[in-house]
Design an enzyme around this catalytic site. Structure first.
Site, PDB file in Angstrom:
ATOM      1  N   ASP A 415       0.965  -1.212   0.076  1.00  0.00           N
ATOM      2  CA  ASP A 415       0.041  -0.039  -0.068  1.00  0.00           C
ATOM      3  C   ASP A 415       0.738   1.336   0.102  1.00  0.00           C
ATOM      4  O   ASP A 415       1.943   1.181   0.343  1.00  0.00           O
ATOM      5  CB  ASP A 415      -0.873   0.072   1.380  1.00  0.00           C
ATOM      6  CG  ASP A 415      -1.675   1.215   1.329  1.00  0.00           C
ATOM      7  OD1 ASP A 415      -2.236   1.547   0.228  1.00  0.00           O
ATOM      8  OD2 ASP A 415      -1.809   1.764   2.411  1.00  0.00           O
ATOM      9  N   LYS A 416       0.495   2.443  -0.294  1.00  0.00           N
ATOM     10  CA  LYS A 416       1.138   3.568  -0.473  1.00  0.00           C
ATOM     11  C   LYS A 416       1.016   4.435   1.011  1.00  0.00           C
ATOM     12  O   LYS A 416       1.950   4.531   1.660  1.00  0.00           O
ATOM     13  CB  LYS A 416       0.929   4.300  -1.406  1.00  0.00           C
ATOM     14  CG  LYS A 416       1.722   5.705  -1.639  1.00  0.00           C
ATOM     15  CD  LYS A 416       1.438   6.461  -2.817  1.00  0.00           C
ATOM     16  CE  LYS A 416       0.137   7.402  -2.575  1.00  0.00           C
ATOM     17  NZ  LYS A 416       0.192   8.356  -1.511  1.00  0.00           N
ATOM     18  N   ARG A 613      -1.778  14.853  -2.351  1.00  0.00           N
ATOM     19  CA  ARG A 613      -3.271  14.145  -2.349  1.00  0.00           C
ATOM     20  C   ARG A 613      -4.046  15.284  -2.548  1.00  0.00           C
ATOM     21  O   ARG A 613      -4.158  16.484  -1.929  1.00  0.00           O
ATOM     22  CB  ARG A 613      -3.404  13.383  -1.105  1.00  0.00           C
ATOM     23  CG  ARG A 613      -2.559  12.297  -0.725  1.00  0.00           C
ATOM     24  CD  ARG A 613      -2.866  11.457   0.421  1.00  0.00           C
ATOM     25  NE  ARG A 613      -4.394  10.846   0.283  1.00  0.00           N
ATOM     26  CZ  ARG A 613      -5.107  10.093   1.191  1.00  0.00           C
ATOM     27  NH1 ARG A 613      -4.464   9.737   2.390  1.00  0.00           N
ATOM     28  NH2 ARG A 613      -6.186   9.609   0.684  1.00  0.00           N
ATOM     29  N   GLY A 694      -4.930   4.038  -4.141  1.00  0.00           N
ATOM     30  CA  GLY A 694      -6.359   4.352  -4.525  1.00  0.00           C
ATOM     31  C   GLY A 694      -6.061   5.896  -4.821  1.00  0.00           C
ATOM     32  O   GLY A 694      -7.041   6.496  -5.504  1.00  0.00           O
ATOM     33  N   ASP A 695      -4.972   6.645  -5.066  1.00  0.00           N
ATOM     34  CA  ASP A 695      -4.743   7.742  -5.414  1.00  0.00           C
ATOM     35  C   ASP A 695      -4.680   7.923  -6.995  1.00  0.00           C
ATOM     36  O   ASP A 695      -4.497   6.726  -7.655  1.00  0.00           O
ATOM     37  CB  ASP A 695      -3.311   8.234  -4.794  1.00  0.00           C
ATOM     38  CG  ASP A 695      -3.319   8.572  -3.282  1.00  0.00           C
ATOM     39  OD1 ASP A 695      -4.293   8.732  -2.951  1.00  0.00           O
ATOM     40  OD2 ASP A 695      -2.080   8.719  -2.719  1.00  0.00           O
ATOM     41  N   LYS A 794      -7.135  -4.765  -4.877  1.00  0.00           N
ATOM     42  CA  LYS A 794      -5.826  -5.259  -4.346  1.00  0.00           C
ATOM     43  C   LYS A 794      -5.681  -6.876  -4.150  1.00  0.00           C
ATOM     44  O   LYS A 794      -4.639  -7.253  -4.517  1.00  0.00           O
ATOM     45  CB  LYS A 794      -5.521  -4.536  -3.307  1.00  0.00           C
ATOM     46  CG  LYS A 794      -5.390  -2.896  -3.391  1.00  0.00           C
ATOM     47  CD  LYS A 794      -5.320  -2.299  -2.296  1.00  0.00           C
ATOM     48  CE  LYS A 794      -5.054  -0.928  -2.136  1.00  0.00           C
ATOM     49  NZ  LYS A 794      -4.719  -0.123  -0.895  1.00  0.00           N
ATOM     50  N   ASN A 819      -8.389  -1.226   4.912  1.00  0.00           N
ATOM     51  CA  ASN A 819      -8.710  -1.571   3.561  1.00  0.00           C
ATOM     52  C   ASN A 819      -7.595  -2.374   2.797  1.00  0.00           C
ATOM     53  O   ASN A 819      -7.607  -2.946   1.989  1.00  0.00           O
ATOM     54  CB  ASN A 819      -8.941  -0.499   2.798  1.00  0.00           C
ATOM     55  CG  ASN A 819      -7.707   0.768   2.786  1.00  0.00           C
ATOM     56  OD1 ASN A 819      -6.929   0.426   4.131  1.00  0.00           O
ATOM     57  ND2 ASN A 819      -7.414   1.349   1.992  1.00  0.00           N
ATOM     58  N   ASP A 820      -6.392  -2.813   3.771  1.00  0.00           N
ATOM     59  CA  ASP A 820      -5.756  -3.557   3.441  1.00  0.00           C
ATOM     60  C   ASP A 820      -5.689  -5.174   3.885  1.00  0.00           C
ATOM     61  O   ASP A 820      -4.810  -5.925   3.435  1.00  0.00           O
ATOM     62  CB  ASP A 820      -4.158  -2.896   3.792  1.00  0.00           C
ATOM     63  CG  ASP A 820      -3.985  -1.557   3.156  1.00  0.00           C
ATOM     64  OD1 ASP A 820      -4.195  -1.296   1.947  1.00  0.00           O
ATOM     65  OD2 ASP A 820      -3.347  -0.890   3.712  1.00  0.00           O
TER      66      ASP A 820
END
Length: 1097
Positions: A415-416, A613, A694-695, A794, A819-820
């Site tokens: 993830d970021k 962002r 999600g970016d 993902k 969410n991960d």
């Protein structure tokens, strides 16, 4: 009777608890909603007993044994030991039963100890005193006695014993504050609300006398963030009134009451049905690559064993019927070839050679991995202390089953936000009506471009800028903690300057919300909190006076991944209704019909290029008629418990239309320290890193560049904004052509970028050719970036790589948020980061630590060592089993295939238990073939162990061949002397078969011990003690056994004083020295068996 049986099976862990019906009805305080005061009895729901233990006193033996016999080796030895009781076995049944009992007992003791600790923990929880309402008064009962429908009173700093619907609290508003650190790790305070009809019922007498209520809610689910239900309330007079319930009304077991004196709640889920318990059981187990390969090795060796047994059985009858052999021996009985004799001989050889399967391998691996996992937790280089909160966060191993898997990772999915970055948002820029503004040292400046030259400082905000920041100050779910010294004077409690308001602590569920409110505070728009449903904002007027504005908070439209935005509906002091919305610019542009949308499109791209962002801000005035219509839509959706979420989403989407675009925000999320170095080293180690975020694409690309995921020299293959599978297929083909056309087609020269829209076609089962082509393309590149991904995408990306790449690679996923969780569970190894948005990822991961940079240590150092140690442990166990078993096989050729054992029964028992177990166990713990500094500074060393190279079929063949060679040297070296002349002993001593076997087994012990000495690079104090202890123990036990004057392990005193006689023969020691030197003179075919630094040429 049927239901009783199902409950019994669930209690014993044979099956999951059964839920009846889609919804459940709970009668508050066990009284119907009608006028009758009669108490209800015999509810079907379980009590509040919490069971985290696996066994009971009654089922431990049976259940534990059943679990252990699911292992191939244990089940095989059980069959072999049982067979020895049924036939005339060549060795005593003790030779199989004692080692089997040792392995089973050691495992059972370990699991029993762990379960006793669970029982003690359960008793602490189950026997805790709680207060419940009984006959209009509070009484004390044990926690396990709580039933669904009981009204429970909880006091400040107490933990909730079950899942409760909040009825009332000590606060006039009926609200309470809780922390959920035990559930999701979040330490910030959260607010839970009671329904308006019950918030005034604060005592047991009020509830018993005046409250009649019925709750209809969903059956228990594991989702901590969702709850659906309705409560129908009838007070002392009047008709029932129905109100919807949500997660905002639910107090979860494990949460703690804070800053509230007491609350009253009704139990809806108890015991094993609470959300906390449902999240802690029935998890999917993972199997490491070594364990998967080990199962195949065992099947192979079992085939070799059967081949040896068949050969010996066939040779016996062929040899016995030959005229020149033993058929004429007068002292041997005549044997007839019958099916019974064939089976008898077959089973006899099967028992004689059954140590080909290493029985102690599993228990040695288990204990080794369990102890090794503590090395990660005690590694100070992976320890982190948060400088802001002081929270201490050592690395944590949630499982010990996957230690070696850390050394086999080929694909890392990261993830970021919060994983590569700090998830600590800082407001940097904004755009309002085509004008750009930037933050410098806490001041707002207008600039000529996105972060460009400063034009003027904004001492006073214009009307549009004021409106923009007012929306930021109101559109959130933040709770404010104000110092008590500020007082409660209604007139002046909000008349604070920006400097004084710096003492406010904003408790936010999202870092970006906190950044917006803090930025607004810095620019003079101060959010003071929400009390009684009223949000208060103050700002300074043109003449410096403090203007206080209050807004009644009517509805919060929560964020979800489908809408990608969140909204609030407030009512101003003049009675007007106001919809405020913030969200991703891609979705907000569709929702906005007025405002400067072109500026949003322009500046969002420029901000994204800087790695910031971006969120768009919009609003809309609502008429009273529109609000009443919205209110009606909410009521209809909330009453439908079964489809509430879907209908609420539809309502949200219909409301969030026709907005006016106000502007754009740009916030910065700084990279964590060490990320760039870590990603660079992982790429050099041969690990392909995929960043899943999600970016938007521009933001994600910029972060990939700054983090070292991409380098400037890489050519970027973009598969973005594809509208059909055919167009997507063309983009993938173009990527292949670009690589083929390149003169230097090295993977490090290319990277792939794909977005969520294109992934819809790539991940679809309808286009397998597209998926395969995309995977092939990604394998040719050095890094992959997936932007605009949903949490489900993902997980599906990882599944695609796991099942699409051949040979199947080892995947690792790392993330920090809820969410991960899906991708962490999908990967072979899941790593969770202790994030600022909770601990959901860390709780669901196999390993957890605080910084992404620790991944480098976990993989390149710990993973490398774990894999080398365990792979050599497995190969060594097979090797020493072959060295031990093959001499009896050779001896069969000299004993007319009569299944005469060469070893005494004691050696079958002691070989794996004491003679050879400790050195390899300590090797598995402390071996370090290369220094830590070299493993971390030379990432390319990691490539040498990829694809399970140290545990390949070739390595198994080499180790087995080495074992065969050593066993042949041990047997034939001794046989060359004793089988030709057994009178070589001094004083007329004659060597019998057991004396011969003792010399051979001593040579075997010396060989296998020498072997582990040769593969050991790091001789620590525990390792040296282990070698010494094994040698001394062998001498002591053999001396004691040789001196026993009773038949303990066999029917005759065949071994009495044998060891002492052998020890007094100089020829025995000379043979031992000669035979020991012989195997190591010619070892060149087996040089690759020795573990060292891999050859990278």
């Amino acid at each position: 009777m049927h239901r009783w049986l199902e409950n019994l099976l669930a209690f014993f862990g044979v099956q999951k608890p059964v839920f009846y019906g889609e919804f459940r009805t709970v009668f508050v305080n066990h009284k119907r909603i009608g006028l009758s005061d009669a108490l209800l009895e015999g509810q079907l729901y379980p009590d509040n007993r919490v069971v985290t233990s696996r066994y009971t006193v009654y089922n431990f033996l049976i259940k534990n044994m059943l679990e252990q016999f699911t292992r191939v080796a244990n089940f095989y030895f059980l069959i072999a030991a049982t067979t020895q009781l049924l036939i005339d076995a060549p060795v005593s049944p003790t030779s199989s039963f004692v080692p089997l009992a040792f392995v089973l007992g050691a495992t059972a003791v370990k699991q029993a100890y762990e379960d006793i600790l669970r029982h003690k923990s359960d008793d602490t929880v189950n026997l805790a005193p709680v207060k419940v309402v009984r006959e209009n008064r509070l009484v004390d009962i044990k926690s396990l006695e709580i039933q669904v429908g009981d009204v429970v009173r909880i006091h400040q700093n107490e933990s909730f014993p079950c899942d409760l619907i909040l009825l009332s609290s000590s606060e006039d508003t009926g609200e309470c504050r809780i922390t959920t650190a035990n559930l999701d790790g979040e330490s910030n305070l959260k607010t839970v609300h009671s329904v308006e009809l019950t918030r005034h019922l604060r005592t047991a007498a009020d509830i018993g006398a005046n409250l009649r209520a019925q709750i209809d809610c969903e059956q228990p689910t594991a989702d901590l963030y969702k709850f659906k239900g309705n409560i129908s309330v009838r007070l002392s007079t009047g008709l029932p009134y129905q109100v919807s319930l949500s997660i905002k009304n639910l107090l979860l077991r494990g949460a703690v009451l804070r800053n509230t004196k007491h609350v009253m709640g009704v139990a809806v889920y108890t015991g094993q049905e609470t959300k906390m318990q449902l999240n802690s059981q029935y998890g999917r187990s993972k199997k490491s690559v070594i364990e998967r390969r080990l199962d195949k090795f065992l099947v192979c060796l079992l085939g070799v064993l059967l081949f040896m047994v068949i050969v010996c059985s066939a040779m016996k009858w062929s040899y016995a019927n030959h005229k020149t052999t033993v058929t004429g021996a007068w002292y041997l009985p005549v044997e007839q070839l019958t099916p019974y004799r064939i089976i008898q001989d077959f089973m006899g050889y099967l028992i004689l050679f059954n140590y080909m399967i290493p029985i102690a391998l599993y228990v040695t691996m288990e204990v080794t991995k369990f102890v090794s996992s503590k090395f990660i937790e005690y590694d100070l280089s992976m320890y982190y202390e948060d400088p802001e909160t002081g929270e201490k966060m050592p690395a944590r191993a949630n499982t010990s089953d996957l230690n070696e898997e850390l050394g086999q990772v080929q694909y890392l999915f990261s993830d970021k936000t919060g994983t590569l970055t700090e998830n600590k948002m800082t407001f940097r820029h904004c755009s309002v009506d085509g004008r750009t503004f930037s933050e410098f040292s806490g001041e707002l400046w207008e600039t000529d471009s996105c972060g460009g030259q400063r034009l003027s400082r904004c001492e006073r905000l214009g009307d549009r800028q004021l409106l923009f920041f007012t929306v930021l100050a109101l559109c959130h779910t933040i709770r404010v903690e104000r110092p008590t010294a500020y007082g409660n004077d209604e007139q002046n409690r909000y008349a604070f300057s920006t400097l004084e308001a710096e003492d406010y602590t904003y408790q936010a569920s999202s870092p970006d919300e906190k950044a917006f409110v803090e930025a607004a505070r810095s620019f003079g728009i101060i959010f003071h909190g929400t009390e009684g449903g009223v949000s208060t904002v103050s700002l300074s007027s043109a003449n410096g006076e403090c203007i206080v504005q209050q807004f009644r908070l009517l509805h919060v439209l929560e964020f979800d991944s489908e809408r990608k935005c969140m909204s609030v509906i407030v009512q101003r002091a003049d009675g007007a209704y106001w919809l405020l919305t913030k969200g991703a610019e891609s979705t907000m542009l569709e929702k906005c019909c007025t405002g400067d949308k072109d500026s949003i499109v322009k500046f969002s791209a420029e901000f994204a290029v800087q790695g910031l962002r971006v969120l768009a801000i919009g609003h809309k005035e609502l008429t009273e008629a529109e609000y009443e219509q919205i209110k009606l839509q909410f009521s209809i959706a909330e009453i439908d418990v079964a489809n509430r979420d879907a209908k609420l989403t539809e309502v949200y989407m219909s409301i969030e239309q026709g907005l006016e675009a106000l502007g754009l925000t740009a916030i910065e999320d700084e990279l964590q320290p060490g990320v760039c170095e870590t990603l660079t080293d992982l790429r050099e180690a041969g690990i392909q890193v995929w960043v899943l975020t999600g970016d938007k694409r521009e933001t994600a690309e910029n972060i990939s560049l700054s983090s070292g995921h991409f380098v400037e020299s890489m050519q970027r293959i973009r598969i973005v904004e594809q509208l059909s599978a055919d167009v997507c297929r063309e983009s993938v083909s173009s990527g292949h052509e670009m690589i083929e056309a390149s003169k230097v087609s090295i993977p490090i020269n290319f990277c792939t970028i794909v977005d969520g829209d294109s992934l819809q076609f790539i991940l679809s089962d309808e286009h397998p050719d597209l998926r395969d082509s995309f995977l092939e393309l990604c394998c040719k590149t050095a890094a992959v970036l997936c932007c605009r991904c949903t949490p489900l995408q993902k997980a599906r990306i990882i599944a695609m790589v796991k099942h699409g790449v051949r040979p199947e690679p080892t995947t690792c996923a790392i993330g920090d948020g809820a969410n991960d969780v899906s991708m962490i569970r999908e990967a072979h190894v899941g790593i969770g980061i202790f994030g600022k948005e909770g601990r959901a990822a860390a709780l669901n991961a196999d390993y957890a630590f605080a910084r992404f940079a620790f991944t480098r240590t976990a993989l390149l150092f710990h993973g490398h060592l774990f894999y080398i140690r365990l792979s050599n442990l497995v190969l060594y166990c097979f090797y020493k089993s072959i060295v031990f078993v093959m001499p009896p096989f050779f001896f069969a050729f000299f004993s007319a295939f009569s299944a005469q054992p060469m070893y005494d029964t004691a050696f079958f028992i002691l070989y794996n238990m004491t003679m050879t177990s400790l050195p390899i166990f300590l090797y598995g713990l402390f071996e370090q073939h290369l220094p830590r500094q070299r493993l971390e500074s030379e990432p390319r060393l990691y490539r040498g162990i990829a694809n399970n190279r140290r545990l390949s079929w070739g390595q198994l063949a080499l180790w087995c061949a080495l074992g065969l060679w050593h066993s042949a040297c041990c047997f034939f070296g001794v046989a060359a002397v004793f089988l030709t002349n057994d009178w070589v002993g001094s004083n007329g001593y004659a060597y019998d078969v057991y004396a011969f076997g003792t010399v051979v087994i001593t040579c075997v012990l010396v060989c296998v011990t020498t072997r582990i000495l040769l593969i050991t690079y790091s001789f620590s104090v525990p390792t040296l003690i282990g070698f010494l202890f094994s040698t001394v123990t062998y001498v002591i036990l053999l001396s004691a056994y040789s001196g026993i004057s009773t038949a303990f392990l066999s029917k005759q005193l065949t071994y009495y004083w044998t060891y002492f006689d052998l020890s007094g023969q100089p020829s025995s020691w000379l043979l031992l020295l000669c035979v020991w030197c012989w195997p190591w003179r010619q070892t060149w075919p087996f040089d690759s068996c020795k573990t060292g630094a891999p050859n990278l040429s």
